[in-house]
Write an enzyme that holds these catalytic residues in place. Sequence first.
Site, PDB file in Angstrom:
ATOM      1  N   SER A   1       0.853  -1.193   0.000  1.00 24.28           N
ATOM      2  CA  SER A   1       0.000   0.000   0.000  1.00 24.28           C
ATOM      3  C   SER A   1       0.883   1.235   0.000  1.00 24.28           C
ATOM      4  CB  SER A   1      -0.895   0.010   1.241  1.00 24.28           C
ATOM      5  OG  SER A   1      -1.400   1.317   1.428  1.00 24.28           O
TER       6      SER A   1
ATOM      7  N   HIS B   1      -1.252  -1.357  -4.294  1.00 24.92           N
ATOM      8  CA  HIS B   1      -2.524  -0.991  -3.659  1.00 24.92           C
ATOM      9  C   HIS B   1      -2.545   0.518  -3.401  1.00 24.92           C
ATOM     10  CE1 HIS B   1      -6.054  -1.967  -1.122  1.00 24.92           C
ATOM     11  NE2 HIS B   1      -5.603  -1.044  -0.287  1.00 24.92           N
TER      12      HIS B   1
ATOM     13  N   ASP C   1      -4.706   3.688  -1.946  1.00 27.15           N
ATOM     14  CA  ASP C   1      -5.779   4.020  -1.009  1.00 27.15           C
ATOM     15  C   ASP C   1      -6.299   5.432  -1.231  1.00 27.15           C
ATOM     16  OD1 ASP C   1      -6.042   1.676   0.731  1.00 27.15           O
ATOM     17  OD2 ASP C   1      -3.969   2.102   1.300  1.00 27.15           O
TER      18      ASP C   1
ATOM     19  N   MET D   1      -8.919   8.207  -0.040  1.00 25.82           N
ATOM     20  CA  MET D   1      -9.733   8.563   1.136  1.00 25.82           C
ATOM     21  C   MET D   1     -10.268   9.982   0.987  1.00 25.82           C
ATOM     22  SD  MET D   1      -7.346   7.129   4.207  1.00 25.82           S
ATOM     23  CE  MET D   1      -6.536   5.520   4.101  1.00 25.82           C
TER      24      MET D   1
ATOM     25  N   HIS E   1      -8.358   1.167  -3.958  1.00 28.71           N
ATOM     26  CA  HIS E   1      -9.280   0.957  -2.840  1.00 28.71           C
ATOM     27  C   HIS E   1      -9.933   2.291  -2.501  1.00 28.71           C
ATOM     28  CE1 HIS E   1      -9.584  -0.180   1.753  1.00 28.71           C
ATOM     29  NE2 HIS E   1     -10.769  -0.063   1.177  1.00 28.71           N
TER      30      HIS E   1
ATOM     31  N   MET F   1     -12.071   4.565  -0.380  1.00 27.66           N
ATOM     32  CA  MET F   1     -12.702   4.800   0.927  1.00 27.66           C
ATOM     33  C   MET F   1     -13.369   6.167   0.817  1.00 27.66           C
ATOM     34  SD  MET F   1      -9.582   3.212   3.106  1.00 27.66           S
ATOM     35  CE  MET F   1      -8.533   3.321   1.661  1.00 27.66           C
TER      36      MET F   1
ATOM     37  N   MET G   1     -11.543  -5.999   5.468  1.00 23.92           N
ATOM     38  CA  MET G   1     -10.716  -5.090   6.260  1.00 23.92           C
ATOM     39  C   MET G   1     -10.405  -5.740   7.609  1.00 23.92           C
ATOM     40  SD  MET G   1     -10.290  -2.476   4.265  1.00 23.92           S
ATOM     41  CE  MET G   1      -9.243  -1.625   5.445  1.00 23.92           C
TER      42      MET G   1
ATOM     43  N   GLY H   1      -8.767   3.939   7.223  1.00 22.41           N
ATOM     44  CA  GLY H   1      -8.448   5.355   7.391  1.00 22.41           C
ATOM     45  C   GLY H   1      -6.973   5.616   7.619  1.00 22.41           C
TER      46      GLY H   1
ATOM     47  N   GLY I   1      -0.710   1.297   9.757  1.00 20.53           N
ATOM     48  CA  GLY I   1      -0.016   1.041  11.013  1.00 20.53           C
ATOM     49  C   GLY I   1      -0.895   0.635  12.179  1.00 20.53           C
TER      50      GLY I   1
ATOM     51  N   ASP J   1      -6.781  -6.449   4.104  1.00 21.08           N
ATOM     52  CA  ASP J   1      -6.209  -5.103   4.184  1.00 21.08           C
ATOM     53  C   ASP J   1      -6.198  -4.628   5.630  1.00 21.08           C
ATOM     54  OD1 ASP J   1      -5.256  -2.575   3.668  1.00 21.08           O
ATOM     55  OD2 ASP J   1      -6.969  -1.948   2.442  1.00 21.08           O
TER      56      ASP J   1
ATOM     57  N   GLY K   1       1.154  -2.194   4.117  1.00 18.31           N
ATOM     58  CA  GLY K   1       1.759  -0.872   4.023  1.00 18.31           C
ATOM     59  C   GLY K   1       3.006  -0.789   4.856  1.00 18.31           C
TER      60      GLY K   1
HETATM   61  C1  DX5 Z   1      -6.217   1.414   5.676  1.00 20.28           C
HETATM   62  C2  DX5 Z   1      -5.786   1.186   4.250  1.00 20.28           C
HETATM   63  C3  DX5 Z   1      -4.710   0.184   4.143  1.00 20.28           C
HETATM   64  C4  DX5 Z   1      -3.449   0.589   4.841  1.00 20.28           C
HETATM   65  C5  DX5 Z   1      -2.819  -0.638   5.399  1.00 20.28           C
HETATM   66  O1  DX5 Z   1      -7.337   2.202   5.725  1.00 20.28           O
HETATM   67  O2  DX5 Z   1      -6.861   0.763   3.444  1.00 20.28           O
HETATM   68  O3  DX5 Z   1      -4.468  -0.193   2.799  1.00 20.28           O
HETATM   69  O4  DX5 Z   1      -2.515   1.230   4.004  1.00 20.28           O
HETATM   70  O5  DX5 Z   1      -1.716  -0.253   6.154  1.00 20.28           O
HETATM   71  P1  DX5 Z   1      -0.986  -1.287   7.126  1.00 20.28           P
HETATM   72  O6  DX5 Z   1      -0.479  -2.426   6.292  1.00 20.28           O
HETATM   73  O7  DX5 Z   1       0.120  -0.458   7.705  1.00 20.28           O
HETATM   74  O8  DX5 Z   1      -1.989  -1.731   8.152  1.00 20.28           O
HETATM   75 ZN    ZN Z   2      -6.452  -0.185   1.453  1.00 16.29          ZN
END
Ligand code: DX5
Ligand code: ZN
Length: 226
Positions: A12, A37, A39, A41, A70, A72, A141, A146, A149, A177, A199
Amino acid sequence: MTFDRSVKIAPSILAADFADFGREIEAVEAQGADWIHVDVMDGHFVPNLTFGPPLVKAIRKHIKTVMDVHLMISPVDPYIDAFADAGADVLTAHVEAGPHIHRTLQAIRGAGMKAGLALNPGTSVEVAAPLLDLCDLVCVMTVNPGFGGQSFIMSQLTQIKQLREMIGDRPIHIEIDGGVDPVTAPLVRAVGADVLVAGSAVFKGGSVADPAPYGENICAIRAAAG
Ligand code: DX5
Ligand code: ZN
């Protein structure tokens, strides 16, 4: 894109250097990433903002593998054509993002992309049952979306297993994810996941100038997943 259930590691770019996406993407692909990937948002559906179609289009030319977008965001439908134009291979929308997810999935396929359905941890996978024939991917998920980490939500393993049984022989990817790392990767693989988004666990310790850690991190997740 041909379908198979082999493990695919999808870094990600939420965890990459936002000022250097092109070279970050080229670095993780050179280090073994299977998909990228992306993201998106909107500060409304989730409490964070990233970027929109122009940025996604700009990074497309740096991606040789699969661009997995993805969303969001809410609403989704007014932006489907813009993400198709941006070059998304897979476009994933959340079931929680609006009242007409069936129409949204149809529209994503109609625009020439693979259709993904994402489910928040608070949503039962049973909502996917009437939608599976419209899905090329279901994203479960394992954090509340959002932010990167966050800690993996273990209770989602039961839901992933249930989804895998619901899918049966249908050519539908199960993507996970949130909080995927070498500890959690084997757990989700064991219950049927094939696309592992990661990520922080991919980007930690490396950089464009020193990309070898990206490769080590990807190998560690892949080896753990088996
Ligand atoms: C969260 C995202 C993820 C995020 C995952 O809302 O959709 O794709 O980047 O990050 P890690 O792998 O750090 O949990
Ligand atoms: Zn994602």
